[in-house]
Motif scaffolding. Sequence first.
Motif, PDB file in Angstrom:
ATOM      1  N   THR A  96       0.837  -1.200   0.000  1.00 10.47           N
ATOM      2  CA  THR A  96       0.000   0.000   0.000  1.00 10.47           C
ATOM      3  C   THR A  96       0.870   1.247   0.000  1.00 10.47           C
ATOM      4  N   CYS A  97       0.502   2.217  -0.838  1.00 10.57           N
ATOM      5  CA  CYS A  97       1.331   3.419  -0.979  1.00 10.57           C
ATOM      6  C   CYS A  97       0.469   4.636  -1.259  1.00 10.57           C
ATOM      7  N   ALA A  98       0.768   5.725  -0.562  1.00 11.64           N
ATOM      8  CA  ALA A  98       0.109   7.014  -0.783  1.00 11.64           C
ATOM      9  C   ALA A  98       1.058   7.938  -1.532  1.00 11.64           C
ATOM     10  N   VAL A  99       0.551   8.565  -2.597  1.00  9.23           N
ATOM     11  CA  VAL A  99       1.367   9.486  -3.397  1.00  9.23           C
ATOM     12  C   VAL A  99       0.616  10.800  -3.551  1.00  9.23           C
ATOM     13  N   GLY A 100       1.258  11.913  -3.200  1.00  4.92           N
ATOM     14  CA  GLY A 100       0.667  13.224  -3.445  1.00  4.92           C
ATOM     15  C   GLY A 100       0.006  13.818  -2.229  1.00  4.92           C
ATOM     16  N   LYS A 101      -1.130  14.479  -2.440  1.00  3.03           N
ATOM     17  CA  LYS A 101      -1.838  15.175  -1.365  1.00  3.03           C
ATOM     18  C   LYS A 101      -2.818  14.238  -0.673  1.00  3.03           C
ATOM     19  N   MET A 102      -2.643  14.028   0.620  1.00  2.00           N
ATOM     20  CA  MET A 102      -3.579  13.230   1.402  1.00  2.00           C
ATOM     21  C   MET A 102      -4.447  14.126   2.288  1.00  2.00           C
ATOM     22  N   HIS A 103      -3.841  15.176   2.848  1.00  2.00           N
ATOM     23  CA  HIS A 103      -4.543  16.099   3.761  1.00  2.00           C
ATOM     24  C   HIS A 103      -5.061  15.349   4.987  1.00  2.00           C
ATOM     25  N   PHE A 104      -4.278  14.367   5.442  1.00  2.00           N
ATOM     26  CA  PHE A 104      -4.672  13.590   6.609  1.00  2.00           C
ATOM     27  C   PHE A 104      -4.428  14.388   7.885  1.00  2.00           C
ATOM     28  N   GLN A 105      -5.157  13.999   8.927  1.00  2.00           N
ATOM     29  CA  GLN A 105      -4.968  14.550  10.252  1.00  2.00           C
ATOM     30  C   GLN A 105      -4.648  13.400  11.214  1.00  2.00           C
ATOM     31  N   PRO A 106      -3.450  13.380  11.836  1.00  2.00           N
ATOM     32  CA  PRO A 106      -2.302  14.255  11.569  1.00  2.00           C
ATOM     33  C   PRO A 106      -1.658  13.933  10.221  1.00  2.00           C
ATOM     34  N   GLU A 107      -0.795  14.831   9.777  1.00  2.00           N
ATOM     35  CA  GLU A 107      -0.334  14.808   8.393  1.00  2.00           C
ATOM     36  C   GLU A 107       0.361  13.517   7.983  1.00  2.00           C
ATOM     37  N   ARG A 108       1.252  12.995   8.828  1.00  2.00           N
ATOM     38  CA  ARG A 108       2.022  11.806   8.454  1.00  2.00           C
ATOM     39  C   ARG A 108       1.433  10.515   9.005  1.00  2.00           C
ATOM     40  N   LYS A 109       0.204  10.529   9.468  1.00  2.00           N
ATOM     41  CA  LYS A 109      -0.413   9.298   9.960  1.00  2.00           C
ATOM     42  C   LYS A 109      -0.595   8.339   8.795  1.00  2.00           C
ATOM     43  N   HIS A 110      -0.107   7.129   8.930  1.00  2.00           N
ATOM     44  CA  HIS A 110      -0.044   6.216   7.789  1.00  2.00           C
ATOM     45  C   HIS A 110      -1.362   5.520   7.498  1.00  2.00           C
ATOM     46  N   TYR A 111      -2.189   5.300   8.474  1.00  2.00           N
ATOM     47  CA  TYR A 111      -3.487   4.635   8.274  1.00  2.00           C
ATOM     48  C   TYR A 111      -3.353   3.301   7.547  1.00  2.00           C
ATOM     49  N   GLY A 112      -2.187   2.661   7.661  1.00  2.00           N
ATOM     50  CA  GLY A 112      -1.998   1.367   6.998  1.00  2.00           C
ATOM     51  C   GLY A 112      -1.225   1.443   5.692  1.00  2.00           C
ATOM     52  N   PHE A 113      -0.776   2.612   5.285  1.00  2.00           N
ATOM     53  CA  PHE A 113       0.074   2.707   4.098  1.00  2.00           C
ATOM     54  C   PHE A 113       1.487   2.242   4.443  1.00  2.00           C
ATOM     55  N   ASP A 114       2.052   1.364   3.609  1.00  2.00           N
ATOM     56  CA  ASP A 114       3.440   0.953   3.780  1.00  2.00           C
ATOM     57  C   ASP A 114       4.395   2.108   3.505  1.00  2.00           C
ATOM     58  N   ARG A 115       4.052   2.916   2.506  1.00  2.00           N
ATOM     59  CA  ARG A 115       4.878   4.069   2.149  1.00  2.00           C
ATOM     60  C   ARG A 115       3.985   5.276   1.942  1.00  2.00           C
ATOM     61  N   MET A 116       4.492   6.450   2.318  1.00  2.00           N
ATOM     62  CA  MET A 116       3.817   7.716   2.036  1.00  2.00           C
ATOM     63  C   MET A 116       4.816   8.633   1.357  1.00  2.00           C
ATOM     64  N   LEU A 117       4.517   9.048   0.139  1.00  2.00           N
ATOM     65  CA  LEU A 117       5.352   9.945  -0.654  1.00  2.00           C
ATOM     66  C   LEU A 117       4.496  11.170  -0.935  1.00  2.00           C
ATOM     67  N   LEU A 118       4.667  12.208  -0.112  1.00  2.00           N
ATOM     68  CA  LEU A 118       3.681  13.276  -0.043  1.00  2.00           C
ATOM     69  C   LEU A 118       4.097  14.551  -0.770  1.00  2.00           C
ATOM     70  N   SER A 119       3.085  15.189  -1.337  1.00  2.74           N
ATOM     71  CA  SER A 119       3.174  16.567  -1.826  1.00  2.74           C
ATOM     72  C   SER A 119       1.929  17.261  -1.312  1.00  2.74           C
ATOM     73  N   GLU A 120       2.017  17.845  -0.122  1.00  4.06           N
ATOM     74  CA  GLU A 120       0.854  18.432   0.524  1.00  4.06           C
ATOM     75  C   GLU A 120       0.653  19.880   0.107  1.00  4.06           C
ATOM     76  N   GLU A 121      -0.600  20.273   0.110  1.00  2.00           N
ATOM     77  CA  GLU A 121      -0.945  21.664  -0.218  1.00  2.00           C
ATOM     78  C   GLU A 121      -0.303  22.633   0.766  1.00  2.00           C
ATOM     79  N   ILE A 122      -0.373  22.307   2.060  1.00  6.77           N
ATOM     80  CA  ILE A 122       0.215  23.151   3.101  1.00  6.77           C
ATOM     81  C   ILE A 122       0.992  22.241   4.054  1.00  6.77           C
ATOM     82  N   PRO A 123       2.206  21.836   3.702  1.00  2.00           N
ATOM     83  CA  PRO A 123       2.955  20.929   4.574  1.00  2.00           C
ATOM     84  C   PRO A 123       3.355  21.621   5.880  1.00  2.00           C
ATOM     85  N   ALA A 124       3.429  20.819   6.938  1.00  2.00           N
ATOM     86  CA  ALA A 124       3.798  21.387   8.229  1.00  2.00           C
ATOM     87  C   ALA A 124       5.305  21.630   8.324  1.00  2.00           C
ATOM     88  N   HIS A 125       6.088  20.715   7.755  1.00  2.00           N
ATOM     89  CA  HIS A 125       7.542  20.822   7.848  1.00  2.00           C
ATOM     90  C   HIS A 125       8.173  20.296   6.561  1.00  2.00           C
TER      91      HIS A 125
END
Length: 485
Positions: A96-125
């Motif tokens: 399982t892999c997330a790519v791009g904008k997730m807009h999750f709360q909290p931002e890096r919470k995986h929710y079961g994704f093996d990998r998260m490769l993010l491009s968030e609209e408003i990244p925290a860090h």
Amino acid sequence: MAKKPNLLLIMCDQLRFDVLGCYGNPLVKTPNIDRLAQRGICFDQAYSQTPVCVPARHGLISGLNPFELGLLKNENLAKEIDHPLPELIRKQGYFTCAVGKMHFQPERKHYGFDRMLLSEEIPAHFADDEYLQFLSEQGYGHLTEPHGKRSELYYVPQISELPEHLHTTAWTGDTTCRVIRQNQNRPFFIFSSFIKPHPPFDPCVPYDTMYALEQVPLPVRKEFERTPDDYAIDVMNDYKVNGIDSLTLEDELKMRAYYYGSVSQVDKQIGRILDTLESCGLIDDTLIVFTSDHGEMLGDHYSYGKRTFYEASAKVPLIVSWPASVPQGERREQLALLQDIYASFITASGGIVPEASSGLDLLAAASDPDQPLRDRIFAEVGRGRVMKMMLRWGTYKFIYHTNGGKMNLFNMENDPEEFTDISAEHPELCLQCREAMAQYYQSYGFTEALNGNQLVSYDAQRHVPQGYLDQTPKWPGTVVAADGN
């Protein structure tokens, strides 16, 4: 044992259903999304239950009504998600892999994704966002707002400061293609999510000039909507009238042209993703669902943004393609919600949909046009005086506003542009709608929508338009120095 299908969820942010060729648009160039539609099923009555980013996305991955998570706007969850979609699919043996904008709360919470490769609209860090790190590596870490200028420039059409191959749209396409190639020999679930065409509307060259202003259709609206009689109409969404008189018609047409350009820019990347699946020999055995979290008013009804139950905001495109198992090139009229994607992917993966989920399996309806799905949709957005609720069934749409208890009733068959409110002509039907809503919310214990056994209402207040079509928050200071200097 039958081979498990690969699963691919492609989401755009703030994409109107009616800007796609496969949904009848004659102007906007979307050949690849149209190509996907030709290989699958278009659902013509799909809605975002709470048309704003955070609730829509968490409703999808939880399979729940967003209000069950305490979500009625972009805010923090009030309840943990017990059975997130990626986790349930991973338990069936998927990568399982997330790519791009997730807009999750909290931002890096995986929710079961093996990998998260993010491009968030408003990244925290900076360290939380793979796209920002990529830009820094490419020598563009100095850009303070790589997704376009926000704040009072939020709805000002802009040309991206980035070349096309470095834009977030290209990065999301590139990364999705890479993950597909790297995992083509095992079942995968990829959630590929594009930030665009969410504002700021900042297409790259040459998409900024793809649509001449004289080609662009005027916003759909009537003069009586410019100065509404009450606040209930004024707040059909947060940008209703606010700043509209500061815009010239040329400004508005340019917004629409740049929005269309952003859509075509995303479409190109979706084509690359489809090409990658084909080159890997995976296209027939991959269940692809294409959708958006909500739409964009684009000046229709003198409105911008979302947060409203006009069709341009609340209705979303929904395409289901699985050539090995689902008919191709057909359409469906069943009412659908984003939570149905949850149920469909779990079912296709071999899992069991949790009883608490409000999602229904789209695959049965995709396979059989006579298969029932649901006979009505309840939807809600906003809090307090700006809360709005919708009941959609048959050819009708009923909207209730807590501000003053204002009601709208539209016959969508006779009035698809939603100009003629017939609520005053059908008081008994409106009463039945309010009672049905109240009973529905009572069944969930959703007390915020209720006053006793009736829908909550507040004394009517007028809204005073002010300011620009702006947006907060601004780009966060934690990522301004993205180049590390």
